[in-house]
Write a protein that holds these residues in place. Structure first.
Motif, short mmCIF file in Angstrom:
data_model
loop_
_atom_site.label_atom_id
_atom_site.label_comp_id
_atom_site.label_asym_id
_atom_site.label_seq_id
_atom_site.Cartn_x
_atom_site.Cartn_y
_atom_site.Cartn_z
N HIS A 212 5.14 -2.89 -13.74
CA HIS A 212 6.31 -2.76 -12.77
C HIS A 212 7.93 -3.13 -13.32
O HIS A 212 8.81 -2.36 -13.12
CB HIS A 212 6.15 -3.49 -11.60
CG HIS A 212 5.12 -2.91 -10.62
ND1 HIS A 212 5.27 -1.52 -10.06
CD2 HIS A 212 4.03 -3.48 -10.03
CE1 HIS A 212 4.08 -1.16 -9.50
NE2 HIS A 212 3.31 -2.29 -9.34
N TYR B 54 4.22 -5.21 -3.78
CA TYR B 54 4.70 -4.13 -4.57
C TYR B 54 6.53 -4.31 -4.67
O TYR B 54 7.07 -4.82 -3.88
CB TYR B 54 4.45 -3.04 -3.70
CG TYR B 54 2.93 -2.63 -3.66
CD1 TYR B 54 2.22 -2.86 -4.79
CD2 TYR B 54 2.55 -2.21 -2.52
CE1 TYR B 54 0.72 -2.44 -4.66
CE2 TYR B 54 0.95 -1.88 -2.24
CZ TYR B 54 0.30 -2.10 -3.29
OH TYR B 54 -1.02 -1.67 -3.16
N TYR C 101 5.27 5.94 -8.57
CA TYR C 101 4.99 4.77 -7.73
C TYR C 101 3.57 5.00 -7.15
O TYR C 101 2.89 3.97 -6.95
CB TYR C 101 6.13 4.73 -6.80
CG TYR C 101 6.19 3.19 -6.01
CD1 TYR C 101 6.53 2.23 -6.66
CD2 TYR C 101 6.09 3.38 -4.56
CE1 TYR C 101 6.37 0.94 -5.77
CE2 TYR C 101 6.34 1.93 -3.93
CZ TYR C 101 6.29 1.02 -4.40
OH TYR C 101 6.54 -0.33 -3.83
N LEU D 30 0.60 1.99 -7.25
CA LEU D 30 -0.16 1.51 -6.26
C LEU D 30 -1.50 1.91 -5.88
O LEU D 30 -2.27 1.11 -5.65
CB LEU D 30 0.62 1.82 -4.90
CG LEU D 30 1.76 0.99 -4.53
CD1 LEU D 30 2.64 0.78 -5.35
CD2 LEU D 30 2.62 1.64 -3.16
#
Lengths: 113, 416, 198, 402
Positions: free
Chosen positions: D199, D275, D292, D296
């Motif tokens: 991330h 997140y 994204y 996830l």
């Protein structure tokens, strides 16, 4: 006179300047590509610049203080103005190319009576 | 050196040729060996960043000779040229790039007065010559007769021309503080403690350094600004059609200019060959007439300088292996919207700061004084001899052009 | 045998490069090659400037002229260099005419260049190097530091420096900037219709 | 008042540059294999992108009509070769549907465990390769480092690292080896913090956001119209996941598993983990959202694998013995879609009832439909955006060309 052993004078610079100048003039006169003409102008300006710098050089003419920095200053102005001139000329050329799809200066005769 | 050699070499002119050759060979070795080492370093650094070892086998434990082996491989490879290529330009292009990159070293001082040619306008000379590297890239892109190469060339042309503006502006700030464009003088001015380095001169120079480094990264085509060769978009950009030795010459040029801009950053902002602590002065190696001691001092200085350059290059590598690539419009935005205004603002700020607080931030009115016309002047500003006999004349003759001008004019007069 | 004059030697080197590539610009008909030769010619000219003691002008020539203007020029060449425009042949008549006029001009200029005796040679040992960058800067701001002692009223003319031209050039550059941005602005065109030059 | 600008017939033009046709691929660093994109460009701006496919066509479906159901399993591996287990599962379930075969409970949990592990591996490659498309090399190797560990685990299970042929009709070829569960748990514990690094390197990286946010926006309607599935569909905000919404035979595998479909609902994503926040410049349906969603889903799969491990360890009975290699297929037809990492992978099998070899075999590829939006998304973008958009669709040519 042996150029390798004799010091060069202003004349030698002037000869170089003259050759560049004439090359530029011939370039301007004979090239059909607008950008080629532009390159000729650059050569002419550079030929002139060589002369200015040579006349103002303390190496070449130590006995003359009168011109001093003037030669270099004029050369600087020429460089800057040449950059400006090239920008405008390029814009005109690209505009012409946009409208007529060619860069041949012989085709730019719309104003001919 | 030439004078020294003249005593031994029979044809007197040979001495000059040999001296020139020795200088040239020394410099070209810095570039070539430097490139070899940096390519090896890049592999090691990228390897470590990416959680792997990098080269480990060729030439012993650390893969020292990996680049050399690659170089040998590249030399033996077939030298391909596309059919539709413009032969002359295609062949010339890598050498133009390399020559431009190499010529920058001519004016780059490695230690106090250890410089190929001490030029009065060294800063601009280096910037100008490095800017010429773009010609090699453009010509390579055009001459390759490949659309991807042409894309790369167009991007390079747009990018480099734009980035020269903020780069030049940033380089002017240390020049302004030093009052000289001679890199040796600029380096000499920063001797002593690290607080004398121009990057710590005032807040504006600190900002300027970062803008300079960003623009320098962009102007030598390193990631995240390596749009001319963007391998995920343009295959390999301008060098798509190159192979073998010509290709490797492009890389020598790239690493050469990386080192050159890092060296310029080291001299302009980080004191050049002066270490953070004035060790050479403590040891009595500076300002000594003893040639051996002075040589030793300069040698330590060179190590300092080299370390700073290698640090700069490693920093560029670190950035390259961390960040994604920008898009072409974002690269231009970065230049025109951020770098140029920031550079202009810090130029203005540094000007005002230098006018009101010439001594800098940490040590107001430091003892090293100002430098004019390549001479180190001790004492406070304005120098004492500005009060020369002709100050009056100067004021008269330049009436209305401001105090500062007449002052400096008088100073010139005093010197002449 | 006399000692080689290194100034002359390098002068010869750069002069040959500059003249040779200038002539190459005229000779070649490929526009891209022309731009390339022009680059080399102007680069060699900057070498001449360095030799003549004009360091700053030489560096500026490299930075602005070669690094800026010519890159722009090559950019323009690449935008328009397509098929028939890469090499446009000049008609023989034009060439003869150009060569004739050029030759005549060259003879005239060369004669003028070699006419004055004082120009032919310089001092055998030139004076020490002068730093000209800050002097030039002062001159642009209006102070001629090299003429402070000039007694001769003719020579002392121009003492006011170049402040006014400097300002004019600045304004000129601004005008050019706006003008060329205006000329090259996006234009509108009718789909399938005539060009709208508004 | 209508101005000149409102007139649709008037277009703006800059310097006249001729249109250029450029071939991006089939040999190009960022077309994910042998995709060939023909770009019509005007300077840096792309006006049209035409994908050309078929460079990897191997007649897999025709081959399937000459092999028995279990013999065709290795060919499914070679479709989405980054998620071989999911391909195996799709075919196995379709055939089981045709044969109306019921599986022991342990086999179901085993399949969830393996399939979700493969989803992690597949998304890791997708993530790394996407970094590569955007010009950063390091995340690719970081992703491959973790993927290697998954491949090691798979190697222990079935001996293969890429083409597993592990899940098969009737269950799987073998049970998990002893000690495998513990290794897997250790791996998951180690993977979770590493995701945070990814991330930091990509998802929240300023340059990455600039390169992806607002680029290649795919509206939910368009996504449905083109038949996009998987993260591409969910990245556009359509709440659809076959693991929850699919056919009974498939969803019963996930019965009792706690998971939330990764999709933006009411302006936010599920909050079961920490997140990173959605940047302000990101628009729903752009490249950033597709990426994204994939990131996830890795976390989601980690949760699912953990649950599957628990259930698998509790479950008793057989791991699901495979059927005989030459088991006769009943007359009839069956079609079943599963949620593979790249979207809905459907397998269609028709049997004449005359033997073990099916009469017709077809596959519905998710990447094929996802790729079909390329020309729509790339119209008017810059050249540098083409790899960004194609990369965000995360296609695998083996699946498209079959």
């Amino acid at each position: 006179m042996n150029l390798l052993t004799q010091p060069v004078g202003v004349s030698h610079y002037l000869i170089v300047g003259a050759i560049m100048f004439v090359a530029g003039v011939v370039c301007m006169a004979t090239k059909r590509n607008a950008l080629g003409v532009l390159m000729g102008i650059e050569l002419v300006l550079n030929g002139a610049n060589v002369n200015f710098v040579a006349f103002g050089s303390v190496y070449l003419r130590p006995e003359v203080t009168g011109i001093g920095l003037d030669g270099q200053l004029v050369a600087l102005f020429v460089i800057v103005l040449a950059a400006a001139e090239a920008a405008v000329a390029l814009a005109i050329t690209l505009n012409f190319y946009n409208n007529h799809s060619t860069v041949d200066v012989d085709q730019a005769d719309e104003l001919k009576g | 050196m030439a004078e020294f050699l003249q005593a031994y070499l029979a044809p007197w002119w040979l001495a000059y040729v040999v001296a020139a050759l020795v200088h040239a060979v020394l410099l070209i070795n810095v570039v070539a060996v430097g490139a070899l080492i940096f390519i090896w370093l890049e592999r090691k650094v990228s390897g470590r960043i990416q959680d792997r070892l990098g080269p480990t086998r060729v030439g012993g434990k650390f893969g020292w000779l990996q680049t050399l082996a690659d170089g040998l491989k590249l030399i033996t490879k077939e030298d391909l040229m596309p059919e539709g290529a413009d032969g002359m330009l295609f062949r010339m292009a890598p050498y133009i790039s390399f020559c431009a990159s190499f010529a920058g070293y001519l004016a780059l001082p490695f230690a106090d007065n250890w410089v190929g040619a001490r030029l009065n306008t060294a800063v601009f000379f280096i910037l100008a010559v490095l800017g010429l590297e773009v010609f090699g890239v453009i010509l390579a892109g055009y001459a390759s007769a490949s659309k991807w190469s042409l894309f790369g060339a167009m991007r390079e042309a747009a990018q480099v021309v734009s980035y020269e503006v903020p780069l030049g502006m940033c380089a002017v700030v240390p020049v302004l503080i030093a009052g000289s464009m001679d890199l040796v003088t600029i380096g000499q001015m920063q001797h002593g403690w690290f607080t004398n380095w121009f990057v710590f001169h005032d807040p504006f120079t600190f900002i300027t350094f970062w803008v300079y480094f960003t623009c320098a990264t962009a102007s030598v085509n390193r990631a995240p600004f390596d749009l001319a060769e963007a391998e995920s978009e343009l295959v390999a950009g301008f060098h798509t059609e190159y192979s073998g030795l010509r290709w490797s010459i492009f890389f020598m040029a790239e690493y050469g200019s990386m080192f050159a801009v890092s060296g310029l950053a080291a001299i302009l902002f980080f004191g050049g060959w002066n270490g953070p602590l004035p060790i050479t002065e403590w040891l009595g190696l500076a300002d000594t007439t003893n040639p051996v001691l002075s040589y030793l001092g300069n040698f330590i200085g060179m190590l300092n300088f080299m370390f700073k350059c290698v640090f700069g290059v490693t920093f560029m590598m670190w950035v390259r292996w961390t960040l994604p690539r920008l898009r072409i419009d974002q690269v231009m935005t970065t230049c025109l919207k951020y770098c140029t205004p920031i550079a202009a603002a810090s130029f203005l700020g540094a000007t005002l700061w230098t006018y009101f607080l010439p001594g800098g931030l940490i040590l107001p009115n430091n003892a090293y004084g100002l430098v004019r016309e390549g001479q180190l002047i001790d004492g406070p500003y304005p120098p004492a001899d500005a009060e020369g006999p002709s100050k009056e004349t100067a004021n008269e003759k330049t009436a209305g052009t401001g105090d500062l001008i007449s002052q400096v004019a008088g100073e010139h007069r005093g010197r002449d | 045998m006399d000692a080689i004059n290194w100034h002359s030697f390098f002068f010869l080197f750069f002069a040959l490069l500059a003249c040779g590539f200038s002539l190459a610009v005229v000779m070649t008909s490929n526009i891209v090659h022309m731009a390339f030769y022009l680059t080399l010619a102007l680069g060699a000219t900057s070498g001449l400037f360095f030799l003549a003691g004009a360091d700053f002008v030489g560096a500026m020539q490299l930075l602005i002229y070669v690094g800026g203007t010519l890159v722009l020029l090559i950019f323009g060449v690449m935008l328009t260099a397509k098929g028939p425009f890469i090499s446009m042949k000049t008609s023989a008549g034009d060439l003869v005419l150009g060569a004739g006029v050029g030759g005549a001009l060259l003879v005239l200029l060369l004669a003028a260049a070699t006419q004055v005796d004082a120009w032919r040679v310089s001092e055998p040992s030139p004076p020490v190097a002068q730093v000209t960058a800050s002097r030039l800067g002062m001159a642009l701001l209006g102070a001629r530091v090299d003429k402070l002692d000039e007694k001769d009223p003719v020579q002392a003319r121009g003492m006011s420096g170049y402040l006014l031209p400097f300002e004019i050039v600045s304004v000129h550059l601004l005008v050019v900037l706006i003008g060329s941005a205006y000329l090259a602005r996006p234009k509108k065109r009718m789909v399938g219709g005539p060009v709208d030059t508004a | 008042m209508a101005t000149q600008l409102d007139d649709p017939r008037i277009i703006e033009f800059d310097v006249r540059t001729d249109e250029m046709l450029v071939n991006m691929g089939p040999q190009h660093p960022s077309t994910h294999g042998v995709l060939r994109l023909v770009l019509r460009t005007d300077g840096e701006v792309v006006s049209e992108v035409t994908p050309h496919i078929g460079y990897l066509h191997r007649c897999a479906e025709k081959i399937g009509e000459n092999l028995t159901a279990r013999q065709w399993i290795p060919y499914t591996d070679r479709m989405d070769y980054l998620a071989g287990m999911n391909m195996n599962l799709g075919w196995a379930l379709a055939v089981e549907k045709l044969m109306n075969l019921e599986l022991p409970e342990k086999a179901r949990h085993l399949r969830v465990l393996i399939v979700e592990m493969n989803r992690i591996a597949s998304h890791l490659v997708g993530m790394g390769a996407y970094g590569l498309d955007l010009g950063t090399f390091s995340p690719f190797l970081y992703a491959f480092r973790e993927r290697e560990k998954i491949l090691d685990l798979f190697e222990e299970v079935c001996g293969a690292r890429l083409t597993y042929s592990y899940i098969t009709v009737g269950g799987a070829t073998a049970d998990l080896p002893t000690g495998w569960i513990e290794t897997c748990e250790r791996f998951l514990a180690q993977l979770e913090p590493v995701i945070e690094e990814y991330h930091a390197l990509l998802t929240t990286n300023a340059i990455f956001v600039r390169r992806t946010a607002g680029i290649g926006i795919l509206s939910p309607e368009k996504a449905i119209d083109y038949g996009c599935t998987g993260p591409v569909l969910r990245g556009s905000g359509v709440d659809h996941d076959l693991r929850r919404d699919g056919e009974q035979r498939y969803t019963e595998m996930y019965d009792g598993y706690a998971f939330e479909v990764i999709v933006e609902k009411n302006g936010h994503y599920p909050k079961d983990h920490n997140y990173p926040a959605v940047p302000g410049s990101a628009v729903l349906g752009d490249c950033w959202h597709r990426f994204y969603v994939r990131m996830l889903e890795v976390m989601q799969s980690i949760d699912l694998v953990r649950q599957a491990i628990d259930r698998y360890s509790m479950a008793t009975g057989s791991w699901g013995e495979p059927i005989k290699l030459t088991e006769k297929l009943p007359k009839g037809e069956a079609y079943l879609e599963t949620e593979a990492p790249r979207g809905q992978m459907g397998f269609y099998v028709v049997s004449s009832g005359s033997g073990a070899i099916p009469w017709r075999v077809r596959a519905r590829s998710s990447s094929f439909c996802n790729l079909s939006v390329t020309h729509d998304l790339c119209r008017g973008c810059l050249i540098a955006d083409v790899p960004a958009i194609v990369g965000s669709l995360d296609i695998v040519m083996g699946e498209i060309d079959r």
